[in-house]
Motif scaffolding. Structure first.
Motif, PDB file in Angstrom:
ATOM      1  N   ASP A 193     -25.375  64.340  54.757  1.00 18.16           N
ATOM      2  CA  ASP A 193     -25.175  65.907  54.893  1.00 18.16           C
ATOM      3  C   ASP A 193     -26.432  66.412  55.358  1.00 18.16           C
ATOM      4  O   ASP A 193     -26.396  67.178  56.294  1.00 18.16           O
ATOM      5  N   ASP A 194     -27.629  66.198  54.828  1.00 18.59           N
ATOM      6  CA  ASP A 194     -28.881  66.674  55.142  1.00 18.59           C
ATOM      7  C   ASP A 194     -29.125  66.379  56.913  1.00 18.59           C
ATOM      8  O   ASP A 194     -29.492  67.116  57.635  1.00 18.59           O
ATOM      9  N   ARG A 242     -26.748  68.491  58.855  1.00 19.27           N
ATOM     10  CA  ARG A 242     -27.424  69.645  59.231  1.00 19.27           C
ATOM     11  C   ARG A 242     -28.657  69.788  59.976  1.00 19.27           C
ATOM     12  O   ARG A 242     -28.680  70.675  60.744  1.00 19.27           O
ATOM     13  N   ILE A 276     -27.415  69.406  63.677  1.00 22.98           N
ATOM     14  CA  ILE A 276     -26.605  70.618  64.228  1.00 22.98           C
ATOM     15  C   ILE A 276     -27.633  71.954  64.329  1.00 22.98           C
ATOM     16  O   ILE A 276     -27.549  72.433  65.400  1.00 22.98           O
ATOM     17  N   ALA A 277     -28.735  71.961  63.710  1.00 24.29           N
ATOM     18  CA  ALA A 277     -29.865  72.746  63.824  1.00 24.29           C
ATOM     19  C   ALA A 277     -30.648  72.474  65.158  1.00 24.29           C
ATOM     20  O   ALA A 277     -30.850  73.230  65.888  1.00 24.29           O
ATOM     21  N   SER A 303     -25.235  62.866  50.203  1.00 24.06           N
ATOM     22  CA  SER A 303     -26.374  64.268  50.217  1.00 24.06           C
ATOM     23  C   SER A 303     -27.273  63.878  51.445  1.00 24.06           C
ATOM     24  O   SER A 303     -27.435  64.802  52.336  1.00 24.06           O
TER      25      SER A 303
END
Length: 58
Positions: free
Chosen positions: A10-11, A14, A17-18, A7
């Motif tokens: 994954d955070d 993300r 990517i942002a 998790s």
């Protein structure tokens, strides 16, 4: 890897990517601005060339 590690990873992905998407948006805006400046400069150069040519011919 545990579910918590997955998790967290994954955070982080993300968030990266942002961040990249935000940088891309910023660069695209800057590129549009530079294009407008270059086009305006080119138009000015063409106008000056036409004026100079007209003065020479008249």
């Amino acid at each position: 890897m545990t579910n918590a590690e997955i998790s967290l990873h994954d955070d982080k992905m993300r968030a990266e990517i942002a961040h990249l998407a935000a940088q891309t948006t910023k660069l695209n805006k800057e590129i549009r601005w530079y294009e407008a400046v270059i086009i305006a400069g080119g138009a000015s150069a063409v106008t000056l060339a036409i004026v100079a040519l007209t003065k020479v011919l008249l």
